[in-house]
Every structure is written in C-alpha cells, then in structure tokens.
Design a protein around this motif. Sequence first.
Motif, PDB file in Angstrom:
ATOM      1  N   MET A 287       0.831  -1.206   0.000  1.00  0.00           N
ATOM      2  CA  MET A 287       0.000   0.000   0.000  1.00  0.00           C
ATOM      3  C   MET A 287       0.873   1.267   0.000  1.00  0.00           C
ATOM      4  O   MET A 287       0.602   2.226  -0.726  1.00  0.00           O
TER       5      MET A 287
ATOM      6  N   PHE B 185       0.610   3.849  -2.971  1.00  0.00           N
ATOM      7  CA  PHE B 185       0.164   5.210  -2.649  1.00  0.00           C
ATOM      8  C   PHE B 185       1.150   6.218  -3.250  1.00  0.00           C
ATOM      9  O   PHE B 185       0.755   7.175  -3.919  1.00  0.00           O
TER      10      PHE B 185
ATOM     11  N   VAL C 163      -6.385   3.471  11.950  1.00  0.00           N
ATOM     12  CA  VAL C 163      -6.275   2.500  10.860  1.00  0.00           C
ATOM     13  C   VAL C 163      -7.612   2.404  10.120  1.00  0.00           C
ATOM     14  O   VAL C 163      -7.665   2.443   8.884  1.00  0.00           O
TER      15      VAL C 163
ATOM     16  N   VAL D 161       2.560   8.792  10.090  1.00  0.00           N
ATOM     17  CA  VAL D 161       4.011   8.627  10.172  1.00  0.00           C
ATOM     18  C   VAL D 161       4.546   9.371  11.407  1.00  0.00           C
ATOM     19  O   VAL D 161       5.425   8.868  12.125  1.00  0.00           O
TER      20      VAL D 161
HETATM   21  C1  HEM Z   1       7.137   5.190   5.277  1.00  0.00           C
HETATM   22  C2  HEM Z   1       5.993   5.527   5.775  1.00  0.00           C
HETATM   23  C3  HEM Z   1       5.218   4.617   6.718  1.00  0.00           C
HETATM   24  C4  HEM Z   1       5.619   3.975   7.848  1.00  0.00           C
HETATM   25  C5  HEM Z   1       7.002   3.964   8.476  1.00  0.00           C
HETATM   26  C6  HEM Z   1       4.481   3.265   8.374  1.00  0.00           C
HETATM   27  C7  HEM Z   1       4.486   2.469   9.483  1.00  0.00           C
HETATM   28  C8  HEM Z   1       3.399   1.776   9.988  1.00  0.00           C
HETATM   29  C9  HEM Z   1       3.396   0.944  11.155  1.00  0.00           C
HETATM   30  C10 HEM Z   1       4.606   0.715  12.034  1.00  0.00           C
HETATM   31  C11 HEM Z   1       2.159   0.458  11.325  1.00  0.00           C
HETATM   32  C12 HEM Z   1       1.690  -0.424  12.487  1.00  0.00           C
HETATM   33  C13 HEM Z   1       1.204   0.509  13.580  1.00  0.00           C
HETATM   34  C14 HEM Z   1       0.879  -0.249  14.848  1.00  0.00           C
HETATM   35  O1  HEM Z   1       1.776  -0.893  15.400  1.00  0.00           O
HETATM   36  O2  HEM Z   1      -0.287  -0.181  15.271  1.00  0.00           O
HETATM   37  C15 HEM Z   1       1.349   0.935  10.251  1.00  0.00           C
HETATM   38  C16 HEM Z   1       0.027   0.598  10.024  1.00  0.00           C
HETATM   39  C17 HEM Z   1      -0.707   1.032   8.949  1.00  0.00           C
HETATM   40  N1  HEM Z   1      -0.311   1.955   7.999  1.00  0.00           N
HETATM   41 FE1  HEM Z   1       1.527   2.727   7.811  1.00  0.00          FE
HETATM   42  N2  HEM Z   1       3.412   3.501   7.571  1.00  0.00           N
HETATM   43  C18 HEM Z   1       3.823   4.330   6.539  1.00  0.00           C
HETATM   44  C19 HEM Z   1       3.064   4.798   5.499  1.00  0.00           C
HETATM   45  C20 HEM Z   1       1.746   4.482   5.291  1.00  0.00           C
HETATM   46  C21 HEM Z   1       0.989   4.912   4.165  1.00  0.00           C
HETATM   47  C22 HEM Z   1       1.533   5.786   3.019  1.00  0.00           C
HETATM   48  C23 HEM Z   1      -0.261   4.400   4.317  1.00  0.00           C
HETATM   49  C24 HEM Z   1      -1.464   4.544   3.455  1.00  0.00           C
HETATM   50  C25 HEM Z   1      -1.510   5.164   2.347  1.00  0.00           C
HETATM   51  C26 HEM Z   1      -0.267   3.629   5.536  1.00  0.00           C
HETATM   52  C27 HEM Z   1      -1.340   2.957   6.014  1.00  0.00           C
HETATM   53  C28 HEM Z   1      -1.338   2.114   7.094  1.00  0.00           C
HETATM   54  C29 HEM Z   1      -2.438   1.272   7.471  1.00  0.00           C
HETATM   55  C30 HEM Z   1      -3.781   1.149   6.737  1.00  0.00           C
HETATM   56  C31 HEM Z   1      -2.030   0.573   8.600  1.00  0.00           C
HETATM   57  C32 HEM Z   1      -2.802  -0.537   9.297  1.00  0.00           C
HETATM   58  C33 HEM Z   1      -2.256  -1.840   8.755  1.00  0.00           C
HETATM   59  C34 HEM Z   1      -3.226  -2.967   8.953  1.00  0.00           C
HETATM   60  O3  HEM Z   1      -3.689  -3.208  10.060  1.00  0.00           O
HETATM   61  O4  HEM Z   1      -3.522  -3.628   7.952  1.00  0.00           O
HETATM   62  N3  HEM Z   1       0.980   3.690   6.105  1.00  0.00           N
HETATM   63  N4  HEM Z   1       2.128   1.752   9.442  1.00  0.00           N
END
Ligand code: HEM
Length: 229
Positions: free
Chosen positions: A28, A32, A110, A169
């Motif tokens: 994703m 994106f 989320v 982020v």
């Molecule tokens: C480099 C940039 C990013 C980093 C470092 C990052 C990091 C993370 C991390 C560590 C989590 C888990 C959070 C937790 O422990 O609860 C997470 C979840 C999530 N992130 Fe990111 N993220 C980034 C960019 C994005 C982008 C660009 C999107 C959407 C366009 C996104 C959408 C999501 C979603 C939807 C979840 C939930 C995952 C799930 O349960 O399926 N993230 N992200």
Amino acid sequence: MSDTQAKKGEEVRVRIWDLPVRLFHWVMVALFAFSWWTAENDHLDWHFLSGYAILGLLLFRVYWGVVGSTTARFASFVKGPRALLSYARQLLARPGKISLGHNPMGGWSVLAMLLLLLTQVGLGLFAIDVDGVEGGPLSNLVSFETARRMSSLHGLLFNILLIVVGLHVAAILFYLFYKRENLIVAMLNGRKRVAGDVAQEMRFVSLWWALPGLAVACLLVLWVVYGHF
Ligand code: HEM
C-alpha cells in the motif's frame, strides 16, 4: 517454551503481525506513492492500474479483517470509548501500555485510513478529466458534471489523505523516539519484544485462507473495471 509461555518479568519476542498484514501495508505504501507520482506526471494509464491494485488490496484487507489472524481483525483492534479514553490518558507515559497489535487509538486511525483510501479509490472510478477523454471505468454511469465533481473531490481527498498519512508517520515516529517503541521493525518482521506477562496467546490463520480473499478481491476489481454496463 513457546513465545507466550515466558515467566513474569522476562522479555520475550512475540509474533504479532501475519504476512498478509505486512505485505498489505508495504505494498500500500508503494502504491500510494506510485499513484501520487503518476498523477503528478500525467501517466494516467499507470495511475488507473495503481488505483485498481489499491482497490483490490483494500477489498482483501476488509476480508482479512474478518477472517485473518487475531491482530488483523477489526473486532480485535476497534475498541470502544472506554478503552480509547483509558489509553489516551496514559499516552505520554513512559514506558506506556504495550499493545500486541494496534493500540486503541491506532485502531481507529487505521479504520479511518482504510475508509478514506476506499473512498478515494471509489471517487477515482467515477472521475473524468476536463476534456472528458480520460475517465475512470464508472465515469460513464454519471453525468459529465457529476464526474467532474468526483474528480475535484478525488483531488481534495488526496490532500486530506496526505495530512492523515503525515500524522500516521508522525505517530509512528513519536512511538519510536519518545516512547522508545519500534513499531516499524514489527511491521517489517512481524515480531515485537514485550514483557512475558504482556504476551498472550494469539491465533495465526493459515496463509491458505488468504487465497479465497485474494481471488474474490481480484474478481470484484475486474468486474468493476470491465464488467459493468
Ligand atoms: C514510510 C511511511 C510509513 C511507515 C514507516 C508506516 C508504518 C506503519 C506501522 C509501524 C504500522 C503499524 C502501527 C501499529 O503498530 O499499530 C502501520 C500501520 C498502517 N499503515 Fe503505515 N506507515 C507508513 C506509510 C503508510 C501509508 C503511506 C499508508 C497509506 C496510504 C499507511 C497505512 C497504514 C495502514 C492502513 C495501517 C494498518 C495496517 C493494517 O492493520 O492492515 N501507512 N504503518
């Protein structure tokens, strides 16, 4: 001794994210960024394909949120107001409450991100360019004016998504630097170090269960793109 059978006080490494959730996340992120780049550089054919892939990914994530492993399920991370408030009250505490999976605040963010992304793709399907030449596969189902309105909303929502993703982020960095909790590595290798008494039994679903979800998601995307009248 298994991950989750450690003595009290002892640190253990537990598995928290399954492969589909991790793949979903990083694919994703890539799509994106790619959608943004293709829109900025007028590569609309690639932009459309990227949007269809995002749609498939989101449909799969909805399925996985119901049948997937414990931490992937909506029912396990979308918590009520009491849990939300109790978590919010100790947000600045160090060390804070460790969550195996999304914390109560993260869970709602989320859900919000998934809904915004779905809306964004939905708007794109109906959007059309100013000349009425390049349009989403469903743009012919609505009037030109409506399709143009969808295009404007598609552009507006993208800016909102940029802010939301920026906050996402920033939250991850807050956990990393302020709370000293590395959520990024956990999202990469699926594992997290926690105190033994925090660890709890989690159910990890066989990857075979992902196949029907993937198949249905692909069929639905194909139907939306080619199968409508
Ligand atoms: C480099 C940039 C990013 C980093 C470092 C990052 C990091 C993370 C991390 C560590 C989590 C888990 C959070 C937790 O422990 O609860 C997470 C979840 C999530 N992130 Fe990111 N993220 C980034 C960019 C994005 C982008 C660009 C999107 C959407 C366009 C996104 C959408 C999501 C979603 C939807 C979840 C939930 C995952 C799930 O349960 O399926 N993230 N992200």
